[in-house]
Write an enzyme that holds these catalytic residues in place. Structure first.
Site, PDB file in Angstrom:
ATOM      1  N   MET A 361      86.112 -52.499 -49.264  1.00 49.09           N
ATOM      2  CA  MET A 361      85.756 -52.964 -50.613  1.00 49.09           C
ATOM      3  C   MET A 361      84.253 -53.265 -50.661  1.00 49.09           C
ATOM      4  SD  MET A 361      88.715 -52.799 -51.990  1.00 49.09           S
ATOM      5  CE  MET A 361      88.060 -53.168 -53.596  1.00 49.09           C
ATOM      6  N   CYS A 418      84.273 -60.203 -42.066  1.00 47.01           N
ATOM      7  CA  CYS A 418      84.491 -58.955 -42.812  1.00 47.01           C
ATOM      8  C   CYS A 418      83.923 -57.817 -41.963  1.00 47.01           C
ATOM      9  CB  CYS A 418      83.828 -59.010 -44.175  1.00 47.01           C
ATOM     10  SG  CYS A 418      84.279 -57.581 -45.158  1.00 47.01           S
TER      11      CYS A 418
HETATM   12  C1  LIG Z   1      91.649 -54.949 -50.405  1.00 41.20           C
HETATM   13  C2  LIG Z   1      91.367 -56.035 -49.410  1.00 41.20           C
HETATM   14  C3  LIG Z   1      90.375 -56.959 -49.684  1.00 41.20           C
HETATM   15  C4  LIG Z   1      90.100 -57.978 -48.778  1.00 41.20           C
HETATM   16  N1  LIG Z   1      89.129 -58.881 -49.065  1.00 41.20           N
HETATM   17  C5  LIG Z   1      88.915 -59.928 -48.229  1.00 41.20           C
HETATM   18  C6  LIG Z   1      87.967 -60.922 -48.540  1.00 41.20           C
HETATM   19  O1  LIG Z   1      87.287 -60.882 -49.573  1.00 41.20           O
HETATM   20  N2  LIG Z   1      87.808 -61.950 -47.655  1.00 41.20           N
HETATM   21  C7  LIG Z   1      88.538 -62.060 -46.508  1.00 41.20           C
HETATM   22  O2  LIG Z   1      88.375 -63.023 -45.778  1.00 41.20           O
HETATM   23  N3  LIG Z   1      89.457 -61.121 -46.194  1.00 41.20           N
HETATM   24  C8  LIG Z   1      89.656 -60.072 -47.015  1.00 41.20           C
HETATM   25  N4  LIG Z   1      90.599 -59.134 -46.701  1.00 41.20           N
HETATM   26  C9  LIG Z   1      91.409 -59.302 -45.486  1.00 41.20           C
HETATM   27  C10 LIG Z   1      92.744 -59.982 -45.815  1.00 41.20           C
HETATM   28  O3  LIG Z   1      92.539 -61.268 -46.349  1.00 41.20           O
HETATM   29  C11 LIG Z   1      93.647 -60.064 -44.572  1.00 41.20           C
HETATM   30  O4  LIG Z   1      93.005 -60.815 -43.579  1.00 41.20           O
HETATM   31  C12 LIG Z   1      93.988 -58.694 -44.008  1.00 41.20           C
HETATM   32  O5  LIG Z   1      94.218 -57.767 -45.034  1.00 41.20           O
HETATM   33  C13 LIG Z   1      95.219 -58.766 -43.114  1.00 41.20           C
HETATM   34  O6  LIG Z   1      96.350 -59.184 -43.827  1.00 41.20           O
HETATM   35  P1  LIG Z   1      97.455 -58.148 -44.399  1.00 41.20           P
HETATM   36  O7  LIG Z   1      97.831 -57.253 -43.262  1.00 41.20           O
HETATM   37  O8  LIG Z   1      98.573 -59.006 -44.879  1.00 41.20           O
HETATM   38  O9  LIG Z   1      96.794 -57.401 -45.499  1.00 41.20           O
HETATM   39  C14 LIG Z   1      90.845 -58.072 -47.570  1.00 41.20           C
HETATM   40  C15 LIG Z   1      91.823 -57.118 -47.277  1.00 41.20           C
HETATM   41  C16 LIG Z   1      92.089 -56.108 -48.177  1.00 41.20           C
HETATM   42  C17 LIG Z   1      93.141 -55.095 -47.841  1.00 41.20           C
END
Ligand SMILES: Cc1cc2nc3c(=O)[nH]c(=O)nc-3n(C[C@H](O)[C@H](O)[C@H](O)COP(=O)(O)O)c2cc1C
Ligand SMILES: Cc1cc2nc3c(=O)[nH]c(=O)nc-3n(C[C@H](O)[C@H](O)[C@H](O)COP(=O)(O)OP(=O)(O)OC[C@H]3O[C@@H](n4cnc5c(N)ncnc54)[C@H](O)[C@@H]3O)c2cc1C
Ligand code: FES
Length: 594
Positions: A361, A418
């Site tokens: 993103m 990130c």
């Molecule tokens: C589309 C998207 C946007 C994300 N934006 C952020 C963000 O702005 N800040 C952050 O700390 N993590 C961000 N993440 C990471 C998620 O918060 C999370 O740590 C990661 O996706 C793992 O969890 P999941 O497997 O349930 O998606 C983002 C992940 C995705 C897929």
């Protein structure tokens, strides 16, 4: 099941429809056969961008037609393509028109004539009478006239300069038609937003059920990122077609969002006379269910249940509010920085294997100063709010924290991890991380700060200990894992990030996330928030036994929908009761007691 990823298709034919609009025809059997009028596809010009385009026609023999206006960088680059060249297409995306009644009026403006052409063809196939009202500035900009006539529609046009048909706006034509006693069982509309607002006003007065197709900035196209937000709806998934009544309590016709998520007026040159014009219609106050077995107190904050959304799954306060109504016990914002950021070009979010995703993103966000309005909307849900923040210098982070100090949040989460932006540096530099945490703490004390780390560094536990020593009140693990997926035919990166890098999420993280939480629990004495590939109640149980006391759900919201929150809560309660636990807290860290 097909993955949500672009497939390359050859352009079979091109036709100039007007000065700015070209028709693109592909043989894309799988997409065409699934497509419904009103749905859209994401069109990828490799190396440039990926943009949403409505389906103008999809035939059973697999021909897919799009009408693309040359308005900016990506659409212009597509206009340079020749027959025989390839572009990537994924979809169909979103929800289409549901065509009802025997006498339907379709009101089109600009390239809105394209999706309505598809709707008209389906309506005519089932023998319905279709009156099409099409408007444009001048005659040469009227699209698909020949198609509408060939389909047997009753076509009436309006041009602002009077070069063809009625002189004036197409909505005036609709008004006259309704005043003359014409009756329709349904009105469908697609075109400029203010045109559709007027259509809705006229049809509400005439009590005609109406559906409109709405545009917002589309990035992921599948309900992950929240960039397409409209009053808490995800235009890419809940729309783009909406019933007119659904839009009445939204900002439709007043304001939209920039690529950063910042609120901007629908008509850019109409300067807003103050921030008050960019406010939302307040949602109904919501109080979460009383579920003692799931309640917990972490960092001095009472959580009605241990589930939250993961950071980045939504920007708007109204979408966060929706998560609470769906069952989340806490809400985590998009990561906010000091300045507004657009993020990277598309593609920004793709599915690389079933329920495994990769995103780049690029931390799009409206900037911390512009975020208070979103938090105000989210506070209509009485659950704790967690403000996620980022920055790559101590001064910058201090400034963000200073602004956030008085925001209505219970806790902050510092995104140190990130993995595909220039902010990776923070997690790679323990001394910098330590100084940042101390600075944030000085500004926001007594509000607790969680620090979010990824497995992309060699020793996450060592880094977590640094964060704990610097004053972190909790540790969030894990963020996404570095990846650089490529399109193998062209041998180029799939993601729009100039480096091609992104972070994996979803199923690929489930096992690794649980293991890191286990390791962290062995060493830390602060609470751990588990995140990464949580899809099922078994994932919650494993994360809890390994040491997490709160759980964030991200990618699973894309594949399972928001209902996942209530399903997980129900299944977790059943598990706890069946195994003799009186509270979720008793499960936390159990794997370490053996
Ligand atoms: C589309 C998207 C946007 C994300 N934006 C952020 C963000 O702005 N800040 C952050 O700390 N993590 C961000 N993440 C990471 C998620 O918060 C999370 O740590 C990661 O996706 C793992 O969890 P999941 O497997 O349930 O998606 C983002 C992940 C995705 C897929
Ligand atoms: C559901 C949907 C269906 C659409 N259908 C069509 C169609 O059938 N034919 C057509 O020509 N256009 C359609 N659009 C609009 C089209 O997506 C934008 O014109 C395109 O993204 C502009 O990209 P660009 O790089 O050429 O222009 P840019 O230089 O990026 O911007 C030009 C303008 O387009 C807007 N825009 C940019 N990116 C997006 C985006 N990702 N989503 C929405 N708006 C954006 C910008 O705000 C700006 O006003 C549709 C948009 C949506 C949301
Ligand atoms: S574009 Fe709709 S949620 Fe990402």
């Amino acid at each position: 099941m097909r993955l949500n990823i672009p497939t390359l298709y050859t352009i079979e034919a091109l036709k100039k429809e007007s000065r700015d609009v070209k028709r693109f025809i592909f043989h894309a059997e799988e997409i065409a056969q699934e497509s419904q009028p009103g749905q859209f596809v994401m069109v990828w010009n490799p190396g440039v961008d990926e943009i949403p385009i409505s389906i103008a026609s999809a035939s059973p023999d697999g021909m897919l037609e799009l009408a693309i206006a040359d308005v900016g960088e990506c659409s212009h680059s597509l206009h340079q393509k020749q027959v025989g060249e390839v572009v990537g297409v994924r979809g169909p995306c979103g929800t289409g028109f549901s065509i009802r009644g025997e006498r339907i009026c379709m009101v089109a403006g600009g390239y809105g004539a394209a999706p309505l052409r598809f709707a008209a063809s389906r309506a005519r196939e089932s023998g319905k009478r279709v009156v099409v009202l099409e408007g444009a500035k001048r005659s040469t900009e009227l699209l698909y006239k020949g198609d509408y006539l060939k389909l047997g529609c009753d076509l009436q046009v309006a041009t602002e300069d009077g070069s063809e048909g009625y002189k004036g706006l197409v909505t005036e034509l609709l008004e006259e038609l309704l005043a003359s006693g014409e009756r329709f069982e349904q009105v469908l509309s697609c075109g400029p937003e203010l045109m559709m607002v007027r259509v809705c006003e006229l049809t509400k007065r005439a009590q005609i059920p109406t559906q409109v197709s709405v545009e917002r900035i589309i990035k992921c196209g599948c309900g992950a990122c929240g960039s397409c937000d409209l009053g808490g709806y995800q235009v890419c998934r809940d729309g783009p077609v909406f019933n007119a009544e659904a839009l009445e309590r939204t900002e439709f016709g007043r304001w939209t969002r920039a690529k950063s998520g910042k609120r901007i007026p629908v008509i850019p040159h109409v300067t807003s006379r103050g921030a008050f014009e960019l406010v939302s219609t307040p949602p109904v106050p919501f109080t979460p269910a009383h579920e003692p077995i799931l309640q917990s107190t972490v960092c001095g904050i009472d959580f009605p249940n241990p589930l939250a959304n993961a950071a980045g799954f939504g920007v708007s306060g109204k979408l966060l509010y929706r998560y609470a109504v769906a069952g989340a016990g806490a809400l985590v914002t998009k990561s906010l920085g000091l300045s507004e950021r657009e993020g990277y070009p598309n593609p920004t979010f793709l599915e690389i294997a079933p329920r495994s995703y990769v995103n780049a993103m690029g931390l799009p966000n409206p900037g911390i100063r512009n975020y208070k309005v979103e938090l105000e909307d989210a506070t209509y849900a009485a659950v704790p709010l967690v403000l996620s923040i980022f920055g790559n210098t101590v001064e910058e982070c201090r400034e963000v924290a200073k602004i956030a100090r008085d925001y209505p949040v219970a806790m902050l989460e510092f995104d140190a991890s990130c993995p595909h932006s220039e902010f990776t540096a923070v997690e790679n530099d323990p001394r910098l991380l330590s100084s940042i945490i101390k600075a944030i703490r000085e500004e926001v004390h007594p509000k607790p700060i969680a620090v979010k780390i990824s497995p992309n560094i060699g020793a996450p536990v060592g880094l977590a200990l640094v964060a704990q020593r610097a004053g972190a009140a909790a540790l969030t693990a894990i963020n996404t894992v570095l990846a650089r997926p490529t399109e193998t035919t062209l041998d180029i990166p799939l993601l729009g990030n100039p480096t091609g890098y992104g972070g994996k999420s979803g199923k690929d993280l489930t096992a690794g996330g649980k293991r890191i939480v286990f390791d962290l629990y062995e060493e830390l004495n602060i609470p751990i928030i588990g995140v990464g590939g949580i899809f099922s109640v078994q994932d919650l149980i494993d994360y809890a036994k390994n040491g997490a006391c709160l759980f964030q759900v991200g990618s699973a919201l894309v594949s399972e929908g928001f209902e996942l929150f209530s399903r997980l809560k129900k299944e977790l309660q059943s598990y706890l009761k069946a195994h003799g636990y009186t509270n979720i807290g008793e499960l936390v860290g159990e794997a370490h007691k053996r």
